[in-house]
Design a protein around this motif. Structure first.
Motif, PDB file in Angstrom:
ATOM      1  N   ILE A  37       0.736  -1.088   0.002  1.00 20.24           N
ATOM      2  CA  ILE A  37       0.403  -0.149   0.230  1.00 20.24           C
ATOM      3  C   ILE A  37       0.889   1.200  -0.105  1.00 20.24           C
ATOM      4  O   ILE A  37       1.942   0.831   0.523  1.00 20.24           O
ATOM      5  N   ARG A  38       0.390   1.925  -0.689  1.00 15.28           N
ATOM      6  CA  ARG A  38       1.225   3.253  -0.711  1.00 15.28           C
ATOM      7  C   ARG A  38       0.942   4.700  -0.844  1.00 15.28           C
ATOM      8  O   ARG A  38      -0.532   5.025  -0.521  1.00 15.28           O
ATOM      9  N   GLN A  39       1.397   5.911  -0.293  1.00 15.67           N
ATOM     10  CA  GLN A  39       1.223   7.016   0.437  1.00 15.67           C
ATOM     11  C   GLN A  39       1.463   7.760  -0.751  1.00 15.67           C
ATOM     12  O   GLN A  39       2.612   8.227   0.053  1.00 15.67           O
ATOM     13  N   ALA A  40       1.152   8.373  -1.931  1.00 15.92           N
ATOM     14  CA  ALA A  40       2.023  10.471  -1.799  1.00 15.92           C
ATOM     15  C   ALA A  40       1.904  11.065  -1.394  1.00 15.92           C
ATOM     16  O   ALA A  40       0.840  10.522  -0.306  1.00 15.92           O
ATOM     17  N   ARG A  45      -3.569   7.398   1.198  1.00 12.11           N
ATOM     18  CA  ARG A  45      -2.614   6.143   1.262  1.00 12.11           C
ATOM     19  C   ARG A  45      -3.781   5.121  -0.151  1.00 12.11           C
ATOM     20  O   ARG A  45      -5.124   4.881   0.007  1.00 12.11           O
ATOM     21  N   GLU A  46      -3.519   3.763  -0.638  1.00 11.09           N
ATOM     22  CA  GLU A  46      -3.791   3.377  -1.748  1.00 11.09           C
ATOM     23  C   GLU A  46      -3.261   2.016  -1.973  1.00 11.09           C
ATOM     24  O   GLU A  46      -1.914   1.914  -1.901  1.00 11.09           O
ATOM     25  N   PHE A  47      -4.336   1.060  -1.955  1.00 11.12           N
ATOM     26  CA  PHE A  47      -3.557   0.146  -2.339  1.00 11.12           C
ATOM     27  C   PHE A  47      -2.929  -0.234  -4.231  1.00 11.12           C
ATOM     28  O   PHE A  47      -3.502   0.035  -4.794  1.00 11.12           O
ATOM     29  N   TYR A  94       5.689   3.279   0.480  1.00 13.88           N
ATOM     30  CA  TYR A  94       5.612   1.748   0.145  1.00 13.88           C
ATOM     31  C   TYR A  94       5.427   0.979   1.536  1.00 13.88           C
ATOM     32  O   TYR A  94       6.534   1.246   2.128  1.00 13.88           O
ATOM     33  N   TYR A  95       4.403   1.037   1.523  1.00 16.14           N
ATOM     34  CA  TYR A  95       3.896   0.337   3.016  1.00 16.14           C
ATOM     35  C   TYR A  95       4.019  -1.212   2.851  1.00 16.14           C
ATOM     36  O   TYR A  95       2.856  -1.730   1.939  1.00 16.14           O
ATOM     37  N   CYS A  96       4.049  -1.917   3.443  1.00 14.49           N
ATOM     38  CA  CYS A  96       3.701  -3.548   3.705  1.00 14.49           C
ATOM     39  C   CYS A  96       2.355  -3.973   4.177  1.00 14.49           C
ATOM     40  O   CYS A  96       3.066  -3.409   5.882  1.00 14.49           O
ATOM     41  N   ALA A  97       1.750  -4.393   4.613  1.00 10.94           N
ATOM     42  CA  ALA A  97       0.763  -4.718   5.544  1.00 10.94           C
ATOM     43  C   ALA A  97       0.637  -6.166   5.129  1.00 10.94           C
ATOM     44  O   ALA A  97       0.514  -6.645   4.269  1.00 10.94           O
ATOM     45  N   ALA A  98      -0.583  -6.741   6.363  1.00 14.83           N
ATOM     46  CA  ALA A  98      -0.805  -7.897   6.846  1.00 14.83           C
ATOM     47  C   ALA A  98      -1.772  -8.155   7.079  1.00 14.83           C
ATOM     48  O   ALA A  98      -2.264  -7.429   8.480  1.00 14.83           O
ATOM     49  N   ASP A  99      -2.633  -9.073   7.465  1.00 20.51           N
ATOM     50  CA  ASP A  99      -3.279  -9.434   7.745  1.00 20.51           C
ATOM     51  C   ASP A  99      -3.522 -11.088   7.921  1.00 20.51           C
ATOM     52  O   ASP A  99      -4.125 -11.281   6.666  1.00 20.51           O
ATOM     53  N   ARG A 100      -4.494 -11.671   8.444  1.00 23.51           N
ATOM     54  CA  ARG A 100      -4.996 -13.046   8.544  1.00 23.51           C
ATOM     55  C   ARG A 100      -6.204 -13.545   8.365  1.00 23.51           C
ATOM     56  O   ARG A 100      -7.322 -12.713   9.242  1.00 23.51           O
TER      57      ARG A 100
END
Length: 125
Positions: A37-40, A45-47, A94-100
């Motif tokens: 996910i990124r944020q300009a 933030r956008e996927f 750019y962010y790495c994100a996670a969910d189960r």
């Protein structure tokens, strides 16, 4: 608690490439969806892209299709985002994100539970 660590950002000219990496400290990504996910500057933030660890299904935002490739290395517990043909408008953190257990219909949402610290990508024109 899942701690995510990104690496691989930097400065590149338009048309160039970068590869971002993400790993989880101390645990496996099994059963997780891992997203980029990124944020300009000045924007929300956008996927960008995501991968389901189990099975490897991938998902992309429209502007990333054909230019970015998300992948995983099961042995290394790493997720990568290969970014080619970069454009100045790709400049963002750019962010790495996670969910189960995230369902398919929610994968493109940005309300992931776990986040890395972010890595800066700057594309010069």
């Amino acid at each position: 608690q899942v701690q995510l660590v990104e690496s691989g950002g930097g400065l590149v000219q338009a048309g160039g490439s970068l590869r971002l990496s993400c790993t989880a400290s101390g645990r496996t990504f099994r059963d997780y969806v891992v997203a980029w996910i990124r944020q300009a500057p000045g924007k929300e933030r956008e996927f960008v892209s995501a991968i389901r660890w189990n099975g490897g299904s991938t998902f992309y935002e429209d502007s990333a299709k054909g230019r970015f490739t998300i992948s995983r290395d099961i042995n290394k517990n790493m997720v990568y985002l290969q970014m080619n043909s970069l454009k100045p408008e790709d400049t963002a953190i750019y962010y790495c994100a996670a969910d189960r257990g995230r369902i398919v219909s929610a994968i493109r949402n940005i309300d992931y539970t776990y986040w890395g610290q972010g890595t800066q990508v700057t594309v010069s024109s």
